[in-house]
Design an enzyme around this catalytic site. Structure first.
Site, short mmCIF file in Angstrom:
data_model
loop_
_atom_site.label_atom_id
_atom_site.label_comp_id
_atom_site.label_asym_id
_atom_site.label_seq_id
_atom_site.Cartn_x
_atom_site.Cartn_y
_atom_site.Cartn_z
CD GLU A 247 -1.85 2.19 1.93
OE1 GLU A 247 -1.53 3.22 1.30
OE2 GLU A 247 -2.00 2.16 3.15
CB CYS A 281 -1.30 7.14 1.70
SG CYS A 281 -2.47 6.02 2.49
#
Length: 476
Positions: A247, A281
């Site tokens: 990720e 993020c």
């Protein structure tokens, strides 16, 4: 306020190390504690413990595993204020946001504990005298690496997925914010997790990853962090034929269509942009607004940015704390200076606040040239970019301009626009009329340079399992 005594957790026991490094409070730069640095001997012990733990844990009934996970989760919920205080000290985020992070981490555990009881296989229809059976089994020991921006919920995602699938795990948590993972380890220890199933180490990231990833005992590498580091770890894992769950970074676009309420959208956008000081993020950063709406949207966004209360996370009035370290301050200043030099308009912020603590003013840039660095590089801080677009097609084109594809957002009330966004946006997570990109119930992950695999949802345990086909002929 007290900060936990930092230790490694290996084979069900706590241990100190000869070498330590300081953990700093980003709000005032004071030293909070001494972080133990794992040696190769510590890592060898963790590998051996994880192997033994896996042999016990993988053979336990999924319901029993789930009960232990839920018991640990209940302990964390009971200790929510203690955990949240530690997070605010080491990260700087407002205390109430830290409490919400603990709750979110617990939701990951609760969801995956239930999903672990639904790792179904199947029996494939066949001719008489033979059976084809497809099974999903735990992959083995997981080497996991979590980032600093969410000290508790990011480790929780990886621990939850691994344990619910029947795997053991060695977690290297962030050096800047270690207390969240430490509290998770304490909760599982107190819940009776068998020794070696969960091991927690700290130290120098490159040394730990370089030592653990090539080891035969490691059957999966799970990482959340920057694209550059993720690509490096993926290459390292590939040399050992070890699968990865990545990720990675994003640079999330937001498209505001010509039918949206630009004032409401502007206010909501600014509130979400500065959550966690933009150190997310999935943080919305590149705002592409229809030219008929851009002025009012920008006014609303800038007003909310300037009204954002920045300060000590323990002050109830604080909405945004500091960034992680002085390196983030330098990076943000570099991006702002580059954009302004290329012709961008600085409408808010653009500077450090004070000279103690890593505080950066909520920043808004408008009419930013597309060759500015901030249009290409994820700022990972409280910096927003607002540019006009002529129509939705241009917005989608601009949104897809970069090699990243983690999260994308849009504001519209048109079903036709929604259909076009669903087909056109190159992201793993698309949110429309909301800026929430990740909840426990749905899969989360990116496309392109933003990663590989998914965490959460019914798909969240897939990477932690292997598929085994059994062909059973009754006679021979």
């Amino acid at each position: 306020m007290s900060y936990p005594d930092l230790q490694l957790y290996i084979g069900g026991k706590w241990r100190k190390t000869a070498e330590t490094i300081p953990v700093l409070n980003p709000a005032d730069e004071s030293v909070l504690g001494a972080l133990p640095v794992a040696s190769q001997a510590d890592l060898d012990d963790a590998l051996e413990a994880a192997d033994k733990g896996f042999r016990i844990w993988s053979r336990m009934a999924p319901r029993v595993r789930g009960d232990i996970i839920l018991k640990a989760c209940a302990i964390m919920r009971e200790r929510i204020d203690e955990i949240a205080r530690a997070i605010t000290l080491e990260h700087g985020k407002p205390f109430q946001q830290a409490r919400l992070e603990v709750i979110r981490g617990c939701e990951f555990f609760e969801w995956d504990a239930a999903e672990g009881q639904r790792l179904y296989g199947r029996v494939v229809p066949s001719e008489a005298g033979i059976r084809y059976i497809v099974l999903r089994q735990p992959v083995g020991t997981v080497a996991a690496f979590s980032p600093w921006n969410f000290p508790m919920s990011q480790p929780a995602r990886k621990i939850a997925g691994a344990l619910a699938s029947g795997c053991s795990i060695i977690l290297k948590a962030a050096e800047e914010t270690p207390a969240g993972a430490l509290h998770i380890a304490r909760a599982f220890h107190d819940a009776g997790l068998p020794a070696g199933v969960f091991n927690l180490v700290f130290g120098r990231p490159a040394e730990i990853s370089g030592y653990l990833i090539p080891k035969d005992q490691v059957r999966l590498v799970a990482f959340t962090g920057s694209t550059a580091v993720g690509r490096h770890l993926t290459e390292m894992a590939a040399s050992a034929m070890t699968p990865v769950l990545m990720e990675l970074g994003g640079h999330a676009p937001v498209i505001v269509c010509d039918d949206a309420d630009e004032v409401v959208a502007g206010k909501l956008s600014a509130e979400r942009k500065y959550r966690n000081a933009g150190q997310v993020c999935t943080s919305p950063t590149r705002f592409f607004v229809h030219e008929s709406k851009v002025r009012a949207y920008t006014d609303a966004f800038v007003a909310r940015a300037k009204a954002t209360v920045t300060g000590d996370g323990f002050d109830p009035a604080t909405e945004m704390g500091p960034v992680a370290n002085d390196r983030r301050l330098i990076a943000l200043q570099t991006l702002v200076d580059d954009a302004v030099a290329k012709g961008a308009k600085l409408l808010a912020g653009g500077h450090r606040i004070g000279n103690r603590g890593y505080f950066w003013a909520p920043t808004v840039l408008a009419d930013v040239p597309y060759d500015a660095r901030v249009m290409q590089e994820e700022p990972f801080g409280p910096l927003a970019v607002i540019n006009p677009i002529k129509d939705l097609d241009e917005g989608i084109l601009r949104a897809n301009d970069l090699p990243f594809g983690l999260a994308g957002y849009a504001f519209t009330h048109s079903a036709a626009n929604v259909d076009k966004l669903i087909d056109g946006m190159e992201v793993g997570n698309l949110s429309i009329n909301t800026l929430e990109a990740s909840v426990a119930e749905v899969p989360f992950g990116g496309v392109k340079y933003s990663g590989y695999g998914r965490e959460g949802g019914a798909e969240g345990l897939d990477h932690y399992t292997i598929i085994k086909n059994v062909s059973h002929k009754m006679t021979f």
